[in-house]
Each structure stands twice: as C-alpha cells, then as structure tokens.
Motif scaffolding. Sequence first.
Motif, short mmCIF file in Angstrom:
data_model
loop_
_atom_site.label_atom_id
_atom_site.label_comp_id
_atom_site.label_asym_id
_atom_site.label_seq_id
_atom_site.Cartn_x
_atom_site.Cartn_y
_atom_site.Cartn_z
N TYR A 1 57.52 39.53 28.18
CA TYR A 1 56.37 38.75 28.62
C TYR A 1 56.28 38.70 30.15
O TYR A 1 57.27 38.84 30.86
CB TYR A 1 56.41 37.32 28.07
N ILE A 2 55.05 38.50 30.62
CA ILE A 2 54.78 38.28 32.03
C ILE A 2 53.79 37.12 32.14
O ILE A 2 52.78 37.08 31.42
CB ILE A 2 54.15 39.53 32.70
N GLY A 3 54.09 36.17 33.00
CA GLY A 3 53.17 35.08 33.26
C GLY A 3 52.44 35.33 34.58
O GLY A 3 53.06 35.77 35.55
N GLU A 4 51.15 35.09 34.61
CA GLU A 4 50.36 35.32 35.81
C GLU A 4 49.74 34.02 36.33
O GLU A 4 49.81 32.96 35.69
CB GLU A 4 49.27 36.37 35.56
N ASP A 5 49.14 34.13 37.49
CA ASP A 5 48.55 32.98 38.19
C ASP A 5 47.35 33.46 38.98
O ASP A 5 47.38 33.55 40.20
CB ASP A 5 49.61 32.35 39.12
N ILE A 6 46.31 33.87 38.27
CA ILE A 6 45.13 34.38 38.94
C ILE A 6 44.08 33.29 39.05
O ILE A 6 44.14 32.28 38.34
CB ILE A 6 44.54 35.60 38.19
N ALA A 7 43.13 33.47 39.94
CA ALA A 7 42.03 32.52 40.07
C ALA A 7 40.75 33.27 40.34
O ALA A 7 40.75 34.32 41.00
CB ALA A 7 42.31 31.51 41.19
N PRO B 1 47.57 33.24 32.69
CA PRO B 1 47.68 34.10 31.52
C PRO B 1 49.15 34.36 31.16
O PRO B 1 50.03 34.41 32.02
CB PRO B 1 47.00 35.40 31.97
N LEU B 2 49.37 34.55 29.87
CA LEU B 2 50.67 34.97 29.35
C LEU B 2 50.44 36.28 28.60
O LEU B 2 49.69 36.33 27.63
CB LEU B 2 51.25 33.91 28.41
N ILE B 3 51.09 37.34 29.09
CA ILE B 3 50.95 38.67 28.50
C ILE B 3 52.25 39.00 27.79
O ILE B 3 53.33 38.95 28.40
CB ILE B 3 50.65 39.72 29.58
N ALA C 1 49.27 46.33 32.13
CA ALA C 1 48.29 45.34 31.66
C ALA C 1 48.16 44.19 32.64
O ALA C 1 47.06 43.72 32.92
CB ALA C 1 48.70 44.82 30.28
N ALA C 2 49.30 43.76 33.18
CA ALA C 2 49.28 42.68 34.15
C ALA C 2 48.51 43.09 35.40
O ALA C 2 47.71 42.31 35.94
CB ALA C 2 50.71 42.27 34.52
N LYS D 1 54.76 39.17 43.75
CA LYS D 1 53.36 39.56 43.80
C LYS D 1 52.96 40.28 45.08
O LYS D 1 51.77 40.39 45.38
CB LYS D 1 52.48 38.31 43.62
N ARG D 2 53.92 40.80 45.82
CA ARG D 2 53.57 41.46 47.08
C ARG D 2 52.72 42.71 46.85
O ARG D 2 51.79 42.99 47.60
CB ARG D 2 54.83 41.80 47.87
N GLU D 3 53.02 43.47 45.81
CA GLU D 3 52.23 44.68 45.54
C GLU D 3 50.81 44.30 45.11
O GLU D 3 49.84 44.97 45.48
CB GLU D 3 52.91 45.53 44.47
N TRP D 4 50.69 43.24 44.33
CA TRP D 4 49.35 42.79 43.94
C TRP D 4 48.58 42.25 45.14
O TRP D 4 47.36 42.45 45.24
CB TRP D 4 49.46 41.72 42.86
#
Length: 469
Positions: A345-351, A388-390, A409-410, A434-437
């Motif tokens: 799993y990966i947890g994200e924090d987008i807005a 999101p939780l992927i 996917a993330a 998240k540096r690459e993102w």
Amino acid sequence: MTTQLTHEHTAIQTYVQELRRQVEGIEVLEPGIGTTRYSHDAATAKTAASSGNPGPAVVLPATAADVQKAVRLAAEHGVTLVPRGAGTGLSGGATAHQDQVVISTEKLTAIIEVSPLDEVAVVEPGVINADLNKHLEPFGLFYAPDPASFDISSIGGNIATNAGGLRCAKYGVTRESILSLDVVLADGSLITIGHRSIKGVTGLDLTSLFVGSEGILGIVTKATVRLRPIPVARMTVSAFFNSTAEGTDGLAAITLSPVRPAAIEFFDTPSLANIDAHSGTSLRSRGAALILIEIDGYGIGDQAADLATALSAVGGRVTVESDDDGVRLWELRRSGRGLPQDKWYIGEDIAVPKSQLPKVYASFPALEARFGVDISAVSHAGDGNLHPLITKDKTPDDGANPPAPLLEAATELVKVALSLGGTVTGEHGVGTIKREWAALELSERSRELQHAIKAAIDPQQLLNPGKAI
C-alpha cells in the motif's frame, strides 16, 4: 568501515564530547540501537525497523540557548543536523542517518504565556497540540489547527510541515495561526520573525517562509500563536448517499449553501468498508458515501436546517448526531481506517481546488483497471485535500520492495491532481518521500530559487539536508 564513515563517526564523537563539555547538564544520547526511534518518522518507521541499523546521536536541549550552542558547535565541526518534533510526520522529513545529529525539541514544552485580550499564546515547540487546547479551555479560547494526530503531534512539528487537519475548512492551516517565531539559524544565531500584533507588514514575510520549511531553514524555539474563542455551540451533522458520485454532489451543495462548516470530511465507499472492517462499525449499512460535518457558533440550529435542505435536495440522508455519536464519528475519522498488512500500500496527500474533488474520485476506476490496484480516499473536503490509499495484492513473485505498478499508480494519481490545478502534498510536506513528485509540480526556475534561499540562510547545508526541496 570506510575512511569516509570513519571520519564522520569521529566527527560525531568529537561533537558530542565537546557539546557536553560546553553545555553543563545538556542531555545527549549516544548513537546506537537505543536511538533507533529517532532515525525515522511515522512514514518511514517500518523501513527503519526492518533495516536493523543503529540510530543517530540525539541532543535534547532544554532551552533556546541550548539549541543555539548545539547548532553553533555543529557549524564549527561541519556536522549536519536533523530538527525533530514528535516524529509523527508522514513524509520522511525527520529521517536521520548515523552520520547526523538529531536536535529534538521534546523537552521544550513550556506554555510561556496566554493573553486573552490579545488572543495569543506564546509556546515552545515541544508543546503537544491537544495539551495546548486543554490548557486554553479555562480561558474560553482554543488553538484552531487540528491535524488528525493532534493528541500526539507537537506545535513545532505542525509549524515545520504547515500542518492542516479537519477544521481547515473554516479556520485555515497552521500558517494562518502563526504570528511570530523565534528561530535558531544554521550559524547558531537567534532571530525573531513576524509580529505579536495581528497586523504587521514590516519587511519580508519571513514567518510564512519558515512555516512549512520542514526544518531546512532553522529550528523554532518559540511561537506566538493566534487563538480564537471557543464556539458557543458545536454540532455534528452526517449525510449518507447511495454512491461516491452522489456524495461528491453533496459537497458542491454545501459550498453553494450559506453555511460555512468548521469541518467537512468525505468518505467514499471503500473507505467506509475499511473503517467497518477495522473498527467493528456498521457505517456501510447506512450508505455508500458519507459527508461528516461539524458546524459551530451562533444560530447553529439554523445552520443545521440549511444544510439538511441543501443535502437532502441532492439525495443525502441527513442526521443531526447526538453529542456521543458525534464524538464517536470524529474518532473514527481520525483513527478508524486501517492499513492492510496483507497487501502492498501507499498513502498519498494530494490536494485540488475543492470544485475538482468529483473528478479525482471519478479517476479512480480507470487507474485501478490500468495498474491492477485498489484506490480509496477520505478527504478534508472543505479545502480539497484528499488522502488516497492505494493497495495491491501481494504475490509469491514479489520481492522486498513494492511492485512497480503500485508506484506507477501513485504517480499517475499525483498527475491527475496536478492536471486539475492541484498539488502533490496538501499538508504532510515533501520530506524525502515526495521530492520526485514535487519536481513534477515546481518549475526548474522555482526550484533554483528555493535552493538559493536555502543556500543564503544555510550556506554549509547543515540543517536537514536532502529534505523538502
């Protein structure tokens, strides 16, 4: 041990010995297994535990003067420092290696002043968010920022990441509640930035620069925070819908209503199922999507009635929850969702701009089909911040690292957020994870400017190198 590592180990030993000699009584923990917990934050705990590596040296200053001396000595010896709050961060911003020294603010826990007439408090960075609000209750005041980890996260850490939380919809993120900071810079000097007054525009806005800077520019030793009156009333309103898509229609209805809730939280269908499985509840039996709302202040009955009208018109089943049921629902929001131990799993924090939330949720099925993953998300819907939780099933052929489709996917979900005018991180920060993102969001010139600011304030790159930018 290589020559480089030997040199770094010797430098750390020399630094620790010299600091103890110069600062009588300062607590310093030797590097080793006993300090492993200081090598990671909440986001990187699992990786750190599996590595089995010993932790870094840790300095626990008790005063701002201690912080100054610890930083000044590090500058003299070329030792890199990792500032650390409570370690609850979710982006790897407080990770530290054996060749670094952690400066922990956990002993700086004084609530120095509360001024009801100015509506401010002056606190040290180690104060826990929830403890500050307990202290403020007799004054009829509260500190508005409330990250989900409010009962364990520190004010200093909240400042470092510009933490958000549930009540951002009405009261804003941490930055909106920080008036002034005392900060120790990389050369050991102590400066005060910002203003105690609500208004103040003298000089550049350095306070906003340091809030959210993740410890790469300085170490906060004192903060003047803005307070607000405790609302005369608070009420929890729930609205269940027949599908995630219908639920996102409900979010638009709230925005178009005259009510401005303190908190608006949205749960899609799989998130409700997740909470039920993890917490033994039966939310899913009440509907396939949930908007959980907190309203506060005067005229609360009128606010509830207006919300009920707006939400019912788009298919919502609205309930004004009892006080006890409301408390339970908010507890489930903060800690009810479980992380799957039998899956990747990966947890994200987008807005995104909050009008774009429906499009983010609508993008999930195509991403799931493309990458063979499952995606769910709870969101601070009042300000467009999704978590999101992927997840992806594990197979016998998997190695020790997450499979590529999960990471792809993330990244694609991040790109969806960016395409809708959003950001790669709404409140957790960039850290190391998240540096690459972040590079997908920030232009090359913007990154150059940020590195130039870092170099001007910390030319030796001593404070939290490799993080945030």
